[in-house]
Design a protein around this motif. Sequence first.
Motif, PDB file in Angstrom:
ATOM      1  N   MET A  13       0.832  -1.202   0.000  1.00  0.00           N
ATOM      2  CA  MET A  13       0.000   0.000   0.000  1.00  0.00           C
ATOM      3  C   MET A  13       0.869   1.255   0.000  1.00  0.00           C
ATOM      4  N   GLN A  14       1.980   1.193   0.710  1.00  0.00           N
ATOM      5  CA  GLN A  14       2.841   2.375   0.856  1.00  0.00           C
ATOM      6  C   GLN A  14       3.556   2.770  -0.425  1.00  0.00           C
ATOM      7  N   ASN A  15       3.468   1.949  -1.481  1.00  0.00           N
ATOM      8  CA  ASN A  15       4.006   2.403  -2.760  1.00  0.00           C
ATOM      9  C   ASN A  15       3.322   3.689  -3.224  1.00  0.00           C
ATOM     10  N   PHE A  16       2.078   3.884  -2.791  1.00  0.00           N
ATOM     11  CA  PHE A  16       1.336   5.079  -3.179  1.00  0.00           C
ATOM     12  C   PHE A  16       1.670   6.292  -2.306  1.00  0.00           C
ATOM     13  N   SER A  17       2.181   6.057  -1.099  1.00  0.00           N
ATOM     14  CA  SER A  17       2.389   7.163  -0.160  1.00  0.00           C
ATOM     15  C   SER A  17       3.855   7.473   0.104  1.00  0.00           C
ATOM     16  N   GLU A  18       4.740   6.524  -0.141  1.00  0.00           N
ATOM     17  CA  GLU A  18       6.159   6.725   0.143  1.00  0.00           C
ATOM     18  C   GLU A  18       7.038   6.425  -1.059  1.00  0.00           C
ATOM     19  N   GLY A  19       6.520   5.664  -1.981  1.00  0.00           N
ATOM     20  CA  GLY A  19       7.358   5.149  -3.034  1.00  0.00           C
ATOM     21  C   GLY A  19       7.170   5.823  -4.373  1.00  0.00           C
ATOM     22  N   HIS A  20       7.396   5.040  -5.422  1.00  0.00           N
ATOM     23  CA  HIS A  20       7.478   5.543  -6.791  1.00  0.00           C
ATOM     24  C   HIS A  20       6.186   6.214  -7.249  1.00  0.00           C
ATOM     25  N   PHE A  21       5.036   5.798  -6.731  1.00  0.00           N
ATOM     26  CA  PHE A  21       3.761   6.330  -7.217  1.00  0.00           C
ATOM     27  C   PHE A  21       3.347   7.634  -6.528  1.00  0.00           C
ATOM     28  N   ARG A  22       4.022   8.009  -5.455  1.00  0.00           N
ATOM     29  CA  ARG A  22       3.577   9.194  -4.702  1.00  0.00           C
ATOM     30  C   ARG A  22       3.629  10.456  -5.558  1.00  0.00           C
ATOM     31  N   ASP A  23       4.696  10.644  -6.311  1.00  0.00           N
ATOM     32  CA  ASP A  23       4.810  11.839  -7.142  1.00  0.00           C
ATOM     33  C   ASP A  23       3.681  11.895  -8.167  1.00  0.00           C
ATOM     34  N   ALA A  24       3.297  10.734  -8.697  1.00  0.00           N
ATOM     35  CA  ALA A  24       2.201  10.695  -9.663  1.00  0.00           C
ATOM     36  C   ALA A  24       0.882  11.097  -9.009  1.00  0.00           C
ATOM     37  N   VAL A  25       0.658  10.639  -7.781  1.00  0.00           N
ATOM     38  CA  VAL A  25      -0.552  11.038  -7.056  1.00  0.00           C
ATOM     39  C   VAL A  25      -0.567  12.551  -6.867  1.00  0.00           C
ATOM     40  N   LEU A  26       0.560  13.115  -6.478  1.00  0.00           N
ATOM     41  CA  LEU A  26       0.641  14.557  -6.270  1.00  0.00           C
ATOM     42  C   LEU A  26       0.424  15.314  -7.579  1.00  0.00           C
ATOM     43  N   ALA A  27       0.851  14.716  -8.694  1.00  0.00           N
ATOM     44  CA  ALA A  27       0.680  15.366  -9.994  1.00  0.00           C
ATOM     45  C   ALA A  27      -0.739  15.227 -10.527  1.00  0.00           C
ATOM     46  N   GLY A  28      -1.531  14.335  -9.917  1.00  0.00           N
ATOM     47  CA  GLY A  28      -2.930  14.207 -10.311  1.00  0.00           C
ATOM     48  C   GLY A  28      -3.249  13.061 -11.237  1.00  0.00           C
ATOM     49  N   GLU A  29      -2.248  12.286 -11.631  1.00  0.00           N
ATOM     50  CA  GLU A  29      -2.521  11.157 -12.524  1.00  0.00           C
ATOM     51  C   GLU A  29      -1.476  10.064 -12.330  1.00  0.00           C
ATOM     52  N   LEU A  30      -1.948   8.847 -12.145  1.00  0.00           N
ATOM     53  CA  LEU A  30      -1.080   7.673 -12.153  1.00  0.00           C
ATOM     54  C   LEU A  30      -1.365   6.906 -13.431  1.00  0.00           C
ATOM     55  N   ALA A  31      -0.357   6.766 -14.282  1.00  0.00           N
ATOM     56  CA  ALA A  31      -0.502   6.097 -15.570  1.00  0.00           C
ATOM     57  C   ALA A  31       0.386   4.860 -15.591  1.00  0.00           C
ATOM     58  N   LEU A  32      -0.230   3.690 -15.679  1.00  0.00           N
ATOM     59  CA  LEU A  32       0.504   2.432 -15.652  1.00  0.00           C
ATOM     60  C   LEU A  32      -0.027   1.491 -16.738  1.00  0.00           C
ATOM     61  N   PRO A  33       0.794   0.534 -17.171  1.00  0.00           N
ATOM     62  CA  PRO A  33       0.345  -0.442 -18.171  1.00  0.00           C
ATOM     63  C   PRO A  33      -0.425  -1.602 -17.523  1.00  0.00           C
ATOM     64  N   VAL A  34      -1.427  -1.255 -16.726  1.00  0.00           N
ATOM     65  CA  VAL A  34      -2.221  -2.247 -16.004  1.00  0.00           C
ATOM     66  C   VAL A  34      -3.693  -1.884 -16.170  1.00  0.00           C
ATOM     67  N   GLY A  35      -4.500  -2.860 -16.540  1.00  0.00           N
ATOM     68  CA  GLY A  35      -5.922  -2.621 -16.723  1.00  0.00           C
ATOM     69  C   GLY A  35      -6.719  -2.866 -15.451  1.00  0.00           C
TER      70      GLY A  35
ATOM     71  N   THR B 291      -7.813  15.698  -6.513  1.00  0.00           N
ATOM     72  CA  THR B 291      -8.273  15.215  -7.803  1.00  0.00           C
ATOM     73  C   THR B 291      -7.167  14.358  -8.401  1.00  0.00           C
ATOM     74  N   VAL B 292      -7.409  13.060  -8.415  1.00  0.00           N
ATOM     75  CA  VAL B 292      -6.410  12.121  -8.937  1.00  0.00           C
ATOM     76  C   VAL B 292      -7.132  11.123  -9.831  1.00  0.00           C
ATOM     77  N   ARG B 293      -6.557  10.829 -10.979  1.00  0.00           N
ATOM     78  CA  ARG B 293      -7.165   9.839 -11.863  1.00  0.00           C
ATOM     79  C   ARG B 293      -6.154   8.749 -12.196  1.00  0.00           C
ATOM     80  N   TYR B 294      -6.688   7.626 -12.604  1.00  0.00           N
ATOM     81  CA  TYR B 294      -5.844   6.517 -13.038  1.00  0.00           C
ATOM     82  C   TYR B 294      -6.042   6.315 -14.529  1.00  0.00           C
ATOM     83  N   THR B 295      -4.944   6.123 -15.261  1.00  0.00           N
ATOM     84  CA  THR B 295      -4.985   5.925 -16.704  1.00  0.00           C
ATOM     85  C   THR B 295      -4.185   4.683 -17.075  1.00  0.00           C
ATOM     86  N   THR B 296      -4.762   3.842 -17.907  1.00  0.00           N
ATOM     87  CA  THR B 296      -4.046   2.691 -18.440  1.00  0.00           C
ATOM     88  C   THR B 296      -3.339   3.107 -19.723  1.00  0.00           C
ATOM     89  N   VAL B 297      -2.038   2.829 -19.789  1.00  0.00           N
ATOM     90  CA  VAL B 297      -1.240   3.211 -20.960  1.00  0.00           C
ATOM     91  C   VAL B 297      -0.527   1.980 -21.510  1.00  0.00           C
TER      92      VAL B 297
END
Length: 283
Positions: free
Chosen positions: A134-156, A210-216
């Motif tokens: 869970m902490q990948n979203f709050s401490e790790g690689h994904f935190r900056d993406a959350v702060l930027a408002g969008e997490l874009a990953l190759p996962v559906g 305001t945060v969104r998730y995008t599949t890329v």
Amino acid sequence: MTPAVTTTPSNPKPVLVVGGSGKTGRRVADRLRALGLPVRIGSRSGAPAFDWNDPAGWPAALAGTGAAYIAYSPDLAVPGAPEAIAAFAEVALAAGARRLVLLSGRGEEEAERAERALQASGADWTIVRCSWFMQNFSEGHFRDAVLAGELALPVGDVAEPFVDVDDIADVAVAALTDARHVGQLYELTGPRSLSFAEAIRAIALASSRTVRYTTVPPDAFVAESRRQQVPEDLIGFLRYLFEEVLDGRNVRPADGVQRALGRAPRDFDAFAREAAHAGAWKD
């Protein structure tokens, strides 16, 4: 198994926490210190220094210890990890550190080879096999993406039973301090599975952001990661996880936290609320 009862020897030997500055390692070290147990941090900046790429330094790091928590870097899924774990166990046993607790990953063939290497070593082993933190979203690689408002990953829509790192640390410390956990393999997950989109919605709600998730596509993910100067080895590892491990094989939650600690694991919504309250997603 009944709930753990932590036992503290009257004159304990230090516990080597390999990866003691990482997400799980620092929590394990803090909990051991709170129990009054001596801790030695296994890292390049530790004293003595510990480096997975320098086996010559392992005996000094393990000298005088009685147990070790093993978080392999960069990950047990990479080639060579099983051989490194086997070699580490041999050095640990020679130093008198019989109690070895290994952090492993769910659904990773190479990680399971490393588990088998530890099991065959003759050590008093415990394996904590974990899903995505869970902490990948709050401490790790994904935190900056959350702060930027969008997490874009190759996962559906594939779901993952994200696990709280504090639950991992609680189980690891129980295994390091209570002999009833010797020979146990615990699969640690949260109580339910969520897609990455559902996880981001929970974070948005908890943080009032305001945060969104995008599949890329995978190639777009790699190109953007390089633009952000993410190290190539991390890009390759993440792509492996997204394209191979996140295929639904780990969708079912496991009962490892309940078995080890006699309580339920923490839910993602509770994690998101507490992380937001602690300021994890403050600009």
